[in-house]
Design a protein around this motif. Structure first.
Motif, mmCIF file in Angstrom:
data_model
loop_
_atom_site.group_PDB
_atom_site.id
_atom_site.type_symbol
_atom_site.label_atom_id
_atom_site.label_comp_id
_atom_site.label_asym_id
_atom_site.label_seq_id
_atom_site.Cartn_x
_atom_site.Cartn_y
_atom_site.Cartn_z
ATOM 1 N N LEU A 184 34.698 45.768 -2.720
ATOM 2 C CA LEU A 184 34.218 45.353 -4.033
ATOM 3 C C LEU A 184 33.114 44.315 -3.889
ATOM 4 O O LEU A 184 33.236 43.367 -3.116
ATOM 5 C CB LEU A 184 35.365 44.766 -4.861
ATOM 6 C CG LEU A 184 36.465 45.731 -5.304
ATOM 7 C CD1 LEU A 184 37.545 44.969 -6.056
ATOM 8 C CD2 LEU A 184 35.896 46.841 -6.178
ATOM 9 N N ARG A 185 32.041 44.485 -4.647
ATOM 10 C CA ARG A 185 30.987 43.484 -4.684
ATOM 11 C C ARG A 185 31.392 42.335 -5.595
ATOM 12 O O ARG A 185 32.293 42.473 -6.426
ATOM 13 C CB ARG A 185 29.681 44.104 -5.200
ATOM 14 C CG ARG A 185 29.168 45.267 -4.379
ATOM 15 C CD ARG A 185 27.839 45.777 -4.928
ATOM 16 N NE ARG A 185 27.943 46.159 -6.313
ATOM 17 C CZ ARG A 185 28.343 47.351 -6.740
ATOM 18 N NH1 ARG A 185 28.707 48.273 -5.863
ATOM 19 N NH2 ARG A 185 28.404 47.620 -8.035
ATOM 20 N N GLN A 210 32.442 42.774 -9.332
ATOM 21 C CA GLN A 210 32.646 44.190 -9.637
ATOM 22 C C GLN A 210 34.063 44.463 -10.127
ATOM 23 O O GLN A 210 35.033 43.847 -9.685
ATOM 24 C CB GLN A 210 32.373 45.049 -8.399
ATOM 25 C CG GLN A 210 32.519 46.558 -8.650
ATOM 26 C CD GLN A 210 32.308 47.390 -7.400
ATOM 27 O OE1 GLN A 210 32.059 46.862 -6.320
ATOM 28 N NE2 GLN A 210 32.421 48.705 -7.532
ATOM 29 N N ARG A 211 34.172 45.413 -11.023
ATOM 30 C CA ARG A 211 35.467 45.912 -11.488
ATOM 31 C C ARG A 211 35.532 47.409 -11.209
ATOM 32 O O ARG A 211 34.714 48.179 -11.711
ATOM 33 C CB ARG A 211 35.672 45.639 -12.978
ATOM 34 C CG ARG A 211 37.044 46.056 -13.484
ATOM 35 C CD ARG A 211 37.247 45.587 -14.921
ATOM 36 N NE ARG A 211 38.546 45.998 -15.424
ATOM 37 C CZ ARG A 211 38.777 47.165 -16.035
ATOM 38 N NH1 ARG A 211 37.773 48.007 -16.228
ATOM 39 N NH2 ARG A 211 39.982 47.473 -16.463
ATOM 40 N N TRP A 212 36.501 47.802 -10.406
ATOM 41 C CA TRP A 212 36.684 49.216 -10.068
ATOM 42 C C TRP A 212 37.330 49.916 -11.254
ATOM 43 O O TRP A 212 38.286 49.420 -11.846
ATOM 44 C CB TRP A 212 37.573 49.313 -8.831
ATOM 45 C CG TRP A 212 37.644 50.650 -8.155
ATOM 46 C CD1 TRP A 212 36.859 51.087 -7.129
ATOM 47 C CD2 TRP A 212 38.565 51.710 -8.437
ATOM 48 N NE1 TRP A 212 37.234 52.347 -6.738
ATOM 49 C CE2 TRP A 212 38.286 52.761 -7.536
ATOM 50 C CE3 TRP A 212 39.596 51.877 -9.353
ATOM 51 C CZ2 TRP A 212 38.993 53.950 -7.515
ATOM 52 C CZ3 TRP A 212 40.314 53.064 -9.348
ATOM 53 C CH2 TRP A 212 40.010 54.095 -8.443
ATOM 54 N N LYS A 256 35.345 51.398 0.284
ATOM 55 C CA LYS A 256 34.286 50.545 -0.257
ATOM 56 C C LYS A 256 34.829 49.162 -0.590
ATOM 57 O O LYS A 256 35.891 49.038 -1.204
ATOM 58 C CB LYS A 256 33.695 51.179 -1.525
ATOM 59 C CG LYS A 256 33.057 52.541 -1.320
ATOM 60 C CD LYS A 256 32.519 53.081 -2.638
ATOM 61 C CE LYS A 256 31.850 54.433 -2.474
ATOM 62 N NZ LYS A 256 31.330 54.958 -3.770
ATOM 63 N N ASN A 284 41.761 46.015 -8.586
ATOM 64 C CA ASN A 284 40.532 46.618 -9.095
ATOM 65 C C ASN A 284 39.460 45.609 -9.490
ATOM 66 O O ASN A 284 38.398 46.014 -9.961
ATOM 67 C CB ASN A 284 40.855 47.486 -10.315
ATOM 68 C CG ASN A 284 41.647 48.736 -9.945
ATOM 69 O OD1 ASN A 284 41.979 48.939 -8.780
ATOM 70 N ND2 ASN A 284 41.943 49.564 -10.921
ATOM 71 N N SER A 285 39.706 44.320 -9.323
ATOM 72 C CA SER A 285 38.769 43.308 -9.818
ATOM 73 C C SER A 285 38.399 42.304 -8.730
ATOM 74 O O SER A 285 39.276 41.600 -8.200
ATOM 75 C CB SER A 285 39.377 42.568 -11.013
ATOM 76 O OG SER A 285 38.608 41.439 -11.360
ATOM 77 N N ASN A 344 33.953 55.603 -9.294
ATOM 78 C CA ASN A 344 33.624 54.703 -8.188
ATOM 79 C C ASN A 344 33.713 55.308 -6.798
ATOM 80 O O ASN A 344 33.262 54.686 -5.837
ATOM 81 C CB ASN A 344 34.541 53.474 -8.220
ATOM 82 C CG ASN A 344 34.389 52.657 -9.477
ATOM 83 O OD1 ASN A 344 35.199 52.744 -10.391
ATOM 84 N ND2 ASN A 344 33.327 51.867 -9.555
#
Length: 234
Positions: free
Chosen positions: A150-151, A154-156, A148, A86-87, A162
């Protein structure tokens, strides 16, 4: 003789006088060169600031952007994976450099799939970091596939925050397999496996493996049938 000698002495005295005058003028000019020009006002603050800029180098943009590296989220692999998935920052910090990409040999070399004259797999090194496609949704306590990427930074957070109804999918075949004390494999569909290895005191993404059933076919008949029907991975 007396008059000639008098004239000669007079001429010598005049030459010495001229030399002395010229020397005095040169000395005065040199002294003026060391003095500030009164027509230009002195600005002490500006001078001091200019000298300060010359002696003190400003911090670079990279140094200003530098952030402390994130800490290892957990020594327990299951907890590590939930945070890592997620990170974006964790995926940068805890990916090996380079990462390995394993895939069928025939993809790269255009050989008949399953042909025993050639290797089954090829492994290339690729620039990291990993960008895994699965996320951990705490509300439903499951990993899901996300369309998607992650940019940076970004943290999902969650499916609700999200994702949209069409940007994610369930992963019914998601499985974590312990290979050894220093390796785990994450199988997230029927053909893709991610490998994580223990390195420098924390888990790191090490390899992405894209599989195909046809690579394991029996040459030549089964391989020919699978090329025709594209049998799924078992």
């Amino acid at each position: 003789m007396g008059f000639a000698q008098g004239c000669s002495a007079h001429e010598t005295a005049k030459r010495l006088f001229r030399v002395a005058v010229l020397a005095g003028v040169l000395t005065a000019l040199l002294a003026c060169g060391d003095e500030p020009d009164p027509s230009v006002p002195e600005m002490p603050g500006v001078v001091a600031q200019s000298r300060s800029k010359m002696t003190a180098a400003p911090p670079t943009a990279a140094a200003e952007r530098a952030q402390p590296a994130p800490a290892c989220p957990s020594q327990r692999f299951d907890a590590f994976l939930k945070a890592f998935a997620n990170s974006a920052d964790l995926q940068v910090a805890f990916s090996l450099h380079p990462v390995r990409h394993k895939y069928p040999y025939y993809w790269k070399h255009n050989t008949p799939p399953g042909d025993p004259a050639h290797p089954k797999w090829v492994v290339d090194e690729e620039a990291g970091p990993a960008r895994v496609k699965y996320r951990y949704d705490a509300a439903s306590d499951r990993f899901v596939w996300s369309g998607k990427t992650l940019r940076a930074g970004q943290r999902w957070l969650s499916l609700q925050a999200n994702e949209t109804d069409v940007s994610y999918a369930a992963l019914p075949d998601f499985r974590i397999r312990r290979v050894s004390d220093t390796q785990y494999d994450v199988e997230y569909d029927q053909s893709d496996v991610d490998t994580y290895e223990l390195s420098s005191g924390c888990w790191h993404f090490a390899q992405r493996w894209e599989r195909e059933a046809i690579v394991e076919c029996k040459w030549p008949e089964e391989c020919r049938r699978q090329r025709e029907y594209e049998a799924p991975m078992r």
